[in-house]
Design an enzyme around this catalytic site. Structure first.
Site, PDB file in Angstrom:
ATOM      1  CB  VAL B  38      -0.922  -0.018   1.244  1.00  0.00           C
ATOM      2  CG1 VAL B  38      -1.463   1.338   1.558  1.00  0.00           C
ATOM      3  CG2 VAL B  38      -2.053  -0.998   1.023  1.00  0.00           C
ATOM      4  CD  GLN B  40       9.444   1.074  -0.647  1.00  0.00           C
ATOM      5  OE1 GLN B  40       8.827   0.529  -1.551  1.00  0.00           O
ATOM      6  NE2 GLN B  40      10.742   1.171  -0.628  1.00  0.00           N
ATOM      7  N   GLY B  41       6.974   3.733   3.340  1.00  0.00           N
ATOM      8  CA  GLY B  41       7.416   4.892   4.098  1.00  0.00           C
ATOM      9  C   GLY B  41       8.900   4.830   4.323  1.00  0.00           C
ATOM     10  CB  ALA B  44       7.587   0.068   8.057  1.00  0.00           C
ATOM     11  CE  LYS B  59       4.317   0.523  10.823  1.00  0.00           C
ATOM     12  NZ  LYS B  59       4.204   1.675  11.740  1.00  0.00           N
ATOM     13  CG  ASP B 161       6.347  10.075  12.940  1.00  0.00           C
ATOM     14  OD1 ASP B 161       6.321   9.139  12.128  1.00  0.00           O
ATOM     15  OD2 ASP B 161       6.515  11.269  12.608  1.00  0.00           O
TER      16      ASP B 161
END
Lengths: 176, 252
Positions: B38, B40-41, B44, B59, B161
């Site tokens: 879904v 890509q940070g 993760a 995740k 965060d």
């Protein structure tokens, strides 16, 4: 349905099958067999189970730990029972979630390799009782006992179901 | 004992390096069976799919190749564990956060409840602004946010965060049913400084992502102050931290 089978997404070669029995007369004998390891399955007290998902989460974690050789108990089936508990005391878990001699209902959980055909009748024939549909599980659940065991906070009950609280504790108990 | 541990860690570190190299070279990393990627940070990869008969989010922490493998392994594991711990802590305090289904300490991945059809606060604010509504329609949301963060901080839980992407709105959006997510950088602290910084991070993220929302954030803070018994020192610290920010020299 008389039994529920779910293929584990993370371990596609394994399937988990649940069988539910009521009016069980030989719980003591079954418990003995389970302790000896002569019955192929985890024998669980359905009063402590609110939803099959609870079993699947326990089984998934057990299979995962079994694969990496990091189980806390000695057998896969004991591990499934242990995973149901919100704490890390193994004997307490087996006592509370496993069956006792006086139980009249039994939930049997099997983990099978996809390759192997498992004979459900074999397992069912060892139980002196009536196999019933898993839809009847809610009737056998002892909500008060479950709440006492998992100790949900009142605030927690506002943001989710009893099952949510149970699952959270099961999956995070080893990180606390 | 320490030497044996060190040797084991070195051996493990070598394997991790091989795995990390392999993972870093395959992009996107490690597609999981039956789940679809879904997002890509930085930290993760987020996947969505079915898990044990439910809609779930998975995740997977991205290995950072620039880190020493032993450090990478430890950090990854710690962040995963922190996330799981914080999610449980939230729920026990009655703060809406996803239910944890499964934590895998081998791949440092976590399988969570998928809040189906949810929208991030970020997207919600953007769409409200785009449709021409003025910021005053966002004030109820600001109040809810203030309440939520007050409750979280009163539990001495620091999110670490806080951005509007990490707060979800359950459908229907009008109910303002908020869910906090992404606790990978979270930790426990009672210090007003840490809580102040938590709010400061949100403020910076808020104001930079959503122009002309100063009044909205002010309302958030006002509600926060009113809802939390420990808020006084926190707001004070927030003011101090603001003065500390970039290019804010108090010299000549």
């Amino acid at each position: 349905m008389l039994h529920l089978t779910h293929q584990l997404e993370l371990f596609p070669d394994r399937s988990v099958t649940l069988l539910l029995f009521n009016d069980v007369k030989n719980a003591a004998a079954l418990r003995k067999k389970a302790m000896e390891g002569s019955i192929d399955g985890a024998l669980i007290n359905p009063a402590m189970i609110v939803d099959p998902f609870q079993i699947l989460v326990a089984a998934n974690k057990a299979v995962h730990l079994h694969k990496i050789g990091k189980m806390k108990t000695r057998t896969l089936y004991a591990e499934i029972i242990f995973n149901l508990s919100p704490n890390n005391n193994i004997s307490d878990a087996l006592k509370k979630f496993g069956i006792s001699d006086s139980d009249t209902a039994v939930l049997i959980v099997l983990v099978v390799d996809r390759e192997k055909t498992v004979n459900l009748e074999d397992v069912a024939s060892q139980v002196e009782g009536q196999q019933v549909s898993l839809d009847e599980l809610p009737q056998l659940t002892d909500i008060a006992k479950v709440k006492k065991m998992y100790k949900l906070t009142p605030q927690e009950e506002k943001i989710g179901t009893l099952l949510d609280g149970i699952i959270c504790r099961m999956s995070t108990k080893d990180v606390l | 004992m320490a030497a044996a541990g060190g040797a084991a860690a070195a051996a493990a570190a070598e394997e991790e390096e091989v795995a990390a190299v392999a993972a870093a070279e395959a992009a996107p990393p490690l597609p999981l069976p039956g789940l679809r990627l879904v997002q890509q940070g930085a930290e993760a990869c987020v996947y969505r799919g079915r898990f044990l008969g439910r809609d779930a989010v998975a995740k997977l922490r991205l290995p950072k190749r620039y880190r020493h493998p032993a450090l990478e392994e430890r950090l990854s594991r710690r962040r995963t564990a922190q996330e799981a711990r914080s999610l449980l802590r939230c729920r026990r305090a009655g703060i809406s956060a996803p239910v944890v289904y499964f934590v895998d300490y081998v791949t440092n991945s976590i399988y969570l409840e998928d809040i189906v059809d949810s929208v991030t606060v970020r997207d919600h604010i953007s769409s409200v602004q785009q449709s021409g509504n003025d910021a005053s329609s966002l004030l109820p949301l600001a109040e809810k946010l203030g309440e939520l963060l007050a409750r979280m901080h009163d539990e001495d839980l620091i999110h670490g965060d806080l951005t509007t992407c990490n707060i979800l709105l359950r459908p229907p959006v009008e109910k303002l049913d908020l869910v906090l997510i992404d606790f990978g950088l979270s930790f426990v602290s009672g210090l007003p400084e840490d809580k102040g910084v938590d709010l400061y991070v949100l403020e910076k993220a808020f104001l930079s992502t959503h122009p002309d929302t100063e009044t909205v954030f002010e309302t958030l803070l006002k509600t926060y102050a009113a809802s939390s018994k420990k808020s006084g020192p926190v707001i004070k610290k927030l003011d101090e931290v603001r003065l500390r920010g970039r290019k804010r020299s108090m010299v000549g």
